[in-house]
Write a protein that holds these residues in place. Structure first.
Motif, PDB file in Angstrom:
ATOM      1  N   GLY B 169    -104.685  52.658-106.185  1.00 27.97           N
ATOM      2  CA  GLY B 169    -103.508  52.788-105.354  1.00 27.97           C
ATOM      3  C   GLY B 169    -103.775  52.245-103.968  1.00 27.97           C
ATOM      4  N   LYS B 170    -103.243  52.943-102.979  1.00 30.90           N
ATOM      5  CA  LYS B 170    -103.296  52.411-101.630  1.00 30.90           C
ATOM      6  C   LYS B 170    -104.614  52.743-100.934  1.00 30.90           C
ATOM      7  CE  LYS B 170     -98.359  52.490-101.082  1.00 30.90           C
ATOM      8  NZ  LYS B 170     -98.086  51.066-100.959  1.00 30.90           N
ATOM      9  N   GLU B 171    -105.383  53.626-101.525  1.00 28.93           N
ATOM     10  CA  GLU B 171    -106.584  54.082-100.833  1.00 28.93           C
ATOM     11  C   GLU B 171    -107.828  53.539-101.524  1.00 28.93           C
ATOM     12  OE1 GLU B 171    -106.226  55.504 -98.036  1.00 28.93           O
ATOM     13  OE2 GLU B 171    -104.070  55.798 -98.254  1.00 28.93           O
ATOM     14  N   LEU B 172    -108.341  52.452-100.989  1.00 28.51           N
ATOM     15  CA  LEU B 172    -109.557  51.895-101.548  1.00 28.51           C
ATOM     16  C   LEU B 172    -110.742  52.403-100.758  1.00 28.51           C
ATOM     17  CD1 LEU B 172    -108.625  48.178-102.138  1.00 28.51           C
ATOM     18  CD2 LEU B 172    -108.831  49.987-103.820  1.00 28.51           C
ATOM     19  N   ASN B 173    -111.877  52.459-101.426  1.00 26.45           N
ATOM     20  CA  ASN B 173    -113.098  52.819-100.718  1.00 26.45           C
ATOM     21  C   ASN B 173    -113.635  51.558-100.036  1.00 26.45           C
ATOM     22  OD1 ASN B 173    -115.592  53.637 -99.855  1.00 26.45           O
ATOM     23  ND2 ASN B 173    -116.034  54.830-101.702  1.00 26.45           N
ATOM     24  N   ASN B 174    -113.074  51.264 -98.851  1.00 27.73           N
ATOM     25  CA  ASN B 174    -113.404  50.020 -98.162  1.00 27.73           C
ATOM     26  C   ASN B 174    -114.884  49.912 -97.829  1.00 27.73           C
ATOM     27  OD1 ASN B 174    -110.975  48.735 -98.159  1.00 27.73           O
ATOM     28  ND2 ASN B 174    -110.245  49.748 -96.309  1.00 27.73           N
ATOM     29  N   GLU B 175    -115.473  51.049 -97.439  1.00 25.99           N
ATOM     30  CA  GLU B 175    -116.883  50.998 -97.024  1.00 25.99           C
ATOM     31  C   GLU B 175    -117.760  50.533 -98.168  1.00 25.99           C
ATOM     32  OE1 GLU B 175    -118.300  54.428 -95.118  1.00 25.99           O
ATOM     33  OE2 GLU B 175    -116.693  54.475 -93.637  1.00 25.99           O
ATOM     34  N   GLN B 176    -117.487  51.105 -99.367  1.00 27.92           N
ATOM     35  CA  GLN B 176    -118.289  50.723-100.519  1.00 27.92           C
ATOM     36  C   GLN B 176    -118.074  49.244-100.863  1.00 27.92           C
ATOM     37  OE1 GLN B 176    -117.386  52.403-104.328  1.00 27.92           O
ATOM     38  NE2 GLN B 176    -119.544  52.764-104.743  1.00 27.92           N
ATOM     39  N   LEU B 177    -116.785  48.836-100.814  1.00 30.93           N
ATOM     40  CA  LEU B 177    -116.486  47.442-101.139  1.00 30.93           C
ATOM     41  C   LEU B 177    -117.198  46.495-100.191  1.00 30.93           C
ATOM     42  CD1 LEU B 177    -112.726  47.597-102.078  1.00 30.93           C
ATOM     43  CD2 LEU B 177    -114.580  46.768-103.514  1.00 30.93           C
ATOM     44  N   ILE B 178    -117.182  46.846 -98.904  1.00 27.61           N
ATOM     45  CA  ILE B 178    -117.802  45.961 -97.914  1.00 27.61           C
ATOM     46  C   ILE B 178    -119.313  45.953 -98.109  1.00 27.61           C
ATOM     47  CG2 ILE B 178    -118.224  45.663 -95.444  1.00 27.61           C
ATOM     48  CD1 ILE B 178    -115.303  46.758 -95.089  1.00 27.61           C
ATOM     49  N   ALA B 179    -119.877  47.109 -98.436  1.00 27.02           N
ATOM     50  CA  ALA B 179    -121.319  47.192 -98.649  1.00 27.02           C
ATOM     51  C   ALA B 179    -121.737  46.357 -99.854  1.00 27.02           C
ATOM     52  CB  ALA B 179    -121.730  48.645 -98.849  1.00 27.02           C
ATOM     53  N   ARG B 180    -120.947  46.412-100.919  1.00 24.19           N
ATOM     54  CA  ARG B 180    -121.343  45.684-102.137  1.00 24.19           C
ATOM     55  C   ARG B 180    -120.896  44.218-102.099  1.00 24.19           C
ATOM     56  NH1 ARG B 180    -123.166  49.469-106.602  1.00 24.19           N
ATOM     57  NH2 ARG B 180    -122.768  51.498-105.692  1.00 24.19           N
ATOM     58  N   HIS B 181    -119.869  43.967-101.305  1.00 24.84           N
ATOM     59  CA  HIS B 181    -119.376  42.615-101.092  1.00 24.84           C
ATOM     60  C   HIS B 181    -119.149  41.817-102.381  1.00 24.84           C
ATOM     61  CE1 HIS B 181    -118.454  39.003 -98.934  1.00 24.84           C
ATOM     62  NE2 HIS B 181    -118.510  39.696 -97.816  1.00 24.84           N
ATOM     63  N   PRO B 182    -118.175  42.202-103.183  1.00 28.01           N
ATOM     64  CA  PRO B 182    -117.871  41.407-104.381  1.00 28.01           C
ATOM     65  C   PRO B 182    -117.260  40.064-103.986  1.00 28.01           C
ATOM     66  CG  PRO B 182    -116.193  43.069-104.041  1.00 28.01           C
ATOM     67  CD  PRO B 182    -117.251  43.327-103.003  1.00 28.01           C
ATOM     68  N   ASP B 183    -117.321  39.107-104.896  1.00 28.04           N
ATOM     69  CA  ASP B 183    -116.765  37.783-104.601  1.00 28.04           C
ATOM     70  C   ASP B 183    -115.244  37.807-104.552  1.00 28.04           C
ATOM     71  OD1 ASP B 183    -119.217  36.729-104.388  1.00 28.04           O
ATOM     72  OD2 ASP B 183    -119.286  35.802-106.379  1.00 28.04           O
ATOM     73  N   LEU B 184    -114.628  38.784-105.269  1.00 31.09           N
ATOM     74  CA  LEU B 184    -113.161  38.857-105.248  1.00 31.09           C
ATOM     75  C   LEU B 184    -112.701  40.254-105.648  1.00 31.09           C
ATOM     76  CD1 LEU B 184    -110.443  37.243-105.012  1.00 31.09           C
ATOM     77  CD2 LEU B 184    -110.561  36.930-107.476  1.00 31.09           C
ATOM     78  N   VAL B 185    -111.643  40.706-104.975  1.00 32.11           N
ATOM     79  CA  VAL B 185    -110.974  41.941-105.390  1.00 32.11           C
ATOM     80  C   VAL B 185    -109.607  41.551-105.913  1.00 32.11           C
ATOM     81  CG1 VAL B 185    -109.992  44.140-104.626  1.00 32.11           C
ATOM     82  CG2 VAL B 185    -112.177  43.373-103.704  1.00 32.11           C
ATOM     83  N   MET B 186    -109.309  41.968-107.154  1.00 30.25           N
ATOM     84  CA  MET B 186    -108.007  41.644-107.727  1.00 30.25           C
ATOM     85  C   MET B 186    -107.171  42.912-107.746  1.00 30.25           C
ATOM     86  SD  MET B 186    -107.483  39.482-111.189  1.00 30.25           S
ATOM     87  CE  MET B 186    -107.805  37.773-110.800  1.00 30.25           C
ATOM     88  N   THR B 187    -105.948  42.825-107.212  1.00 34.34           N
ATOM     89  CA  THR B 187    -105.121  44.014-107.127  1.00 34.34           C
ATOM     90  C   THR B 187    -103.763  43.723-107.743  1.00 34.34           C
ATOM     91  OG1 THR B 187    -104.125  45.613-105.631  1.00 34.34           O
ATOM     92  CG2 THR B 187    -104.375  43.392-104.806  1.00 34.34           C
ATOM     93  N   THR B 188    -102.971  44.767-107.921  1.00 32.48           N
ATOM     94  CA  THR B 188    -101.651  44.598-108.512  1.00 32.48           C
ATOM     95  C   THR B 188    -100.615  44.573-107.399  1.00 32.48           C
ATOM     96  OG1 THR B 188    -102.450  45.924-110.331  1.00 32.48           O
ATOM     97  CG2 THR B 188    -100.118  45.484-110.290  1.00 32.48           C
TER      98      THR B 188
END
Lengths: 366, 406
Positions: B169-188
């Motif tokens: 939904g609207k609340e992503l765990n931004n800190e984790q995403l930034i730490a892991r740094h995936p090449d792409l986040v796909m959302t709906t």
């Protein structure tokens, strides 16, 4: 406010006794007529056009022109109109009891936290996922879609009711009890929000639809149970009419007049819990009727006597709910609106108009 | 586009006091927890290895989908995602640059994605399906919610701890995403939404792509979104071959269904209390029903939402006499159907036992593969529908996604 002022305020209303009684009787007849009219309209109107003669035929047990019409009238419209009767009268009466018990014009059936408790129960069933193993089992075992909802809502409301009853034995002050109810509602609301936050969108949608309130889906055994519980609640409420009249004068005064305040308070809370709890369990939280109808009847009938107000609230609540249900069906259109939205959108201006015409609402509570 | 304060060249845009505050905060953090700070700068060790592929292996074109376009510019590609809900088209453009190549001039408003992507965070089960379809399950390193994955390979990787959960939904765990740094986040994508809610990720240099496959009007158009992931992975040859096969098979089955002599009447979905949501004419579900040779009562009715919220009373005349009842929500037995509402027992389809739900492939977590692999295999879904509605048209065989309610 001192006791003398309150007594003074009630006395003048009783002076033109004969005229007042006639007026009240006339209003009761008008309200009863409105209930009958609303009931007929609710069955006659709907998104599918069925001629009135066909509706009458089906209601009289003659075979309908098409099986679909028979199904619609017997299985959809009739149960819904009966549910509207139970919901309207039950919510209005429990609202009246709460306003008098707490001597607060803003009180309603939801103030004791019952609606919130029921909502929490429903949230447990609807939003529970694999992470909460026990509740997931309720869903997976298929205890039955709608019964499990009713069961959950009733359990939620009953738990809150038990808490409030236990507290009301300890807490002497009604205002403290009012605050307790509002705090319970806050806590349960927060738990539900937290749950929603961690739930999937489709589960939230289902829960959201439940919170809009709906009279549909109460059929067969559901309707029997709802009618039975609301009936018991109403009998208890009517039995408490005299103590409600005395409570209006303040608890100390009531006690000095020989009223066993604790016992009547328990009776009133029990009655309102049965009414609001069962209605919320079956139909979801339906706002506005409970808080507005008592004001409407007090303003129309110009009396504070609960022996008149209770039946009048019953009738007015039923009529209002039936009328609003006619509108949710939007005759001629294929969509349906949430009942809570219609009751508030259309009911609020009517009540405002009546209350503003009367100006003073304080006199009702003193 | 928001400013990107993490890029050194943009520091001049930030007020001085903010810079000072940030420096102090950084210094404090460094002193307090050196280990925690260094974690963000170390690349994750579990990143799957993808062998370096040539910049472009074959090309692909979009045939059915209306929600995106793919163009080729030199050795770069441009993917444009169109916003389907707004009158004026607000497109989001992505410039796909081969790894190790400098960003070419042009497309100043485009987000840059380095291809082939090696790690992907998918927020919907559809995104799992896209990866599985291309045989690239292993690039999935993050999911919105573990519960919604069906692919056995992905489930195995979840058990092995190789996939992290980022919230939905609207609340992503931004800190984790930034730490892991995936090449792409796909959302709906949802109506009225744009990328502004991903400002933080954009500032950290993580590209976010909106994938609005669910608004496509036909099953094939919806499945074609697999091409978006294919160009990100340089797998054009694979997708042309596999999607082409699916499309041909779907067309063959649709021709069979459309020519069917009898057209059974169907009703779809299950109401909740008063409201019965039924698919409208522009939905891919209505196209399925057309291609499966059925008579569907709302086949010509339009709705801006893709489905119509009708009253139970409106749908009931159709439901009472319909030959088949499809998609009964979460229930999977006839007893559960009447437990929901005893009135359903009056439906002709219920009496004749022609009630089918699409939840045959539901796993222990409650994830239904119909919504995952079914989204990219419309041919299998249509074959199921034909087997149910026109058993004479196809050789007997087991159903894939559907099951009859007992």
């Amino acid at each position: 406010m001192s006791t003398t002022v309150r007594v003074a305020a009630t006395v003048p209303q009783r002076v033109p006794a004969a005229a007042g009684a006639r007026r009240r009787a006339a209003w009761l007849v008008v309200l009863a007529g409105l209930v009958v009219l609303g009931f007929v309209l609710d069955i006659a109107l709907g998104s599918v056009r069925i001629p009135l003669s066909a509706v009458v035929d089906i209601l009289l047990g003659r075979p309908g022109k098409t099986p679909a019409w028979e199904f619609i009238v017997q299985q959809i419209r009739l149960p819904k109109a009966l549910t509207a009767l139970a919901v309207g009268s039950g919510l209005a009466v429990s609202g009246l009891q709460m306003q008098t018990l707490f001597r607060n014009p803003l009180a309603g059936p939801s103030v004791l936290g019952l609606t919130a408790g029921a909502g929490l129960g429903v949230a447990v069933v609807m939003l529970a996922s694999g992470s909460v193993a026990g509740s997931f089992a309720i869903r997976a075992l298929g205890i039955g879609g709608s019964w499990s909802l009713v069961l959950a809502a009733t359990t939620g409301a009953a738990l809150v009711m038990g808490l409030v009853l236990a507290l009301s034995a300890k807490v002497r002050d009604n205002v403290v009890l009012l605050i307790v109810g509002i705090m319970i509602a806050s806590v349960t609301g927060a738990i539900v929000s937290l749950w929603q936050y961690f739930s999937a969108p489709e589960q939230i949608q289902e829960y959201l639809l439940w919170t809009f309130g709906s009279l549909g889906g109460v059929v067969g055994a559901h309707l029997t149970v709802l009618a039975l519980v609301v009936g018991v609640g109403l009998v208890l409420a009517f039995a408490s009419a005299k103590s409600l009249n005395v409570l209006l004068l303040g608890e100390n005064y009531a006690r000095s007049m020989g009223l066993r305040v604790g016992r009547s308070r328990t009776l009133i809370i029990l009655s309102t819990s049965l009414l609001a709890g069962s209605i919320t369990a079956f139909c979801g939280p339906i706002g506005f009727v409970g808080i507005a109808v008592p004001h409407l009847t007090r303003a129309l009938l110009r009396t504070a006597d609960h022996r008149v107000l209770l039946p009048a609230s019953c009738l007015a609540g039923a009529a209002l709910t039936l009328g609003c249900d006619c509108i949710t069906q939007l005759p001629g259109s294929q969509i349906t609106l949430p009942l809570s939205v219609v009751t508030s959108l259309l009911g609020a201006p009517v009540v405002l108009w009546v209350v503003l015409r009367r100006q003073s609402i304080r006199s009702s509570f003193s | 586009m928001p400013h990107s304060p993490l890029l050194p060249g943009r520091a001049g845009d930030v007020p001085v006091y903010l810079l000072v505050c940030r420096s102090v905060a950084l210094l404090g953090l460094l002193l307090l927890s050196p280990a925690g700070f260094s974690q963000t700068t170390t690349p994750p060790k579990t990143r799957p290895k993808v062998t370096a592929a040539p910049a472009t292996r074959g090309r692909t074109t979009v045939q059915y989908a209306k929600g995106f376009t793919i163009t080729y510019a030199g050795n770069c590609k441009v993917v444009t995602i169109l916003s389907p809900f707004e009158q004026k088209t607000t497109a989001t453009r992505y410039l796909l640059v081969p790894r190790g190549t400098a960003r070419p001039a042009g497309y100043p408003d485009a987000q840059v994605i380095t291809t082939p992507i090696r790690s992907l965070v998918g927020l919907s089960s559809m995104h799992v399906a896209l990866a599985s379809f291309l045989g690239a399950d292993d690039i999935l390193v993050g999911l919105g919610n573990f519960k919604y994955a069906s692919s056995p390979r992905v489930r195995q990787r979840i058990t092995e701890g190789k996939i992290y959960e980022v919230g939905q939904g609207k609340e992503l765990n931004n800190e984790q995403l930034i730490a892991r740094h995936p090449d792409l986040v796909m959302t709906t994508g949802w109506p009225g939404e744009n990328l502004t809610r991903f400002q933080t990720l954009a500032a950290a240099g993580i590209p976010v792509m909106i994938n609005s496959e669910w608004v496509e009007k036909t099953p094939l158009a919806r499945a074609e979104w697999v091409k978006v992931l294919a160009v990100l992975l340089n797998k054009e040859d694979v997708v042309n071959q596999k999607f082409g096969q699916v499309a041909r098979e779907y067309q063959r089955l649709a021709t069979l269904g459309q020519k069917a002599a009898k057209r059974p009447r169907v009703v779809v979905g299950m109401p909740f209390k008063d409201v019965w949501h039924v698919p409208d004419t522009d939905s891919y579900m209505a196209q399925f029903l057309r291609d499966a040779g059925t008579t569907y009562a709302w086949d010509k009715t339009k709705s801006p939402q893709g489905s119509l919220a009708l009253s139970f009373e409106t749908v009931s005349p159709v439901a009472l006499t319909a030959d088949y009842w499809l998609h009964t929500g979460s229930v999977s037995t006839k007893a559960e159907v009447v437990a929901q509402d005893a009135r359903y027992a009056a439906f002709a389809s219920f009496k004749s036992g022609r009630v089918y739900n699409n939840n045959r492939r539901t796993n222990a977590q409650g994830a239904n593969d119909y919504w995952e692999s079914g989204a990219v295999r419309p041919d299998l879904v249509l074959a199921d529908l034909l087997r149910i509605l026109h058993p004479e048209l196809l050789p007997a065989g087991a159903l894939c996604y559907y099951q009859q309610l007992k």
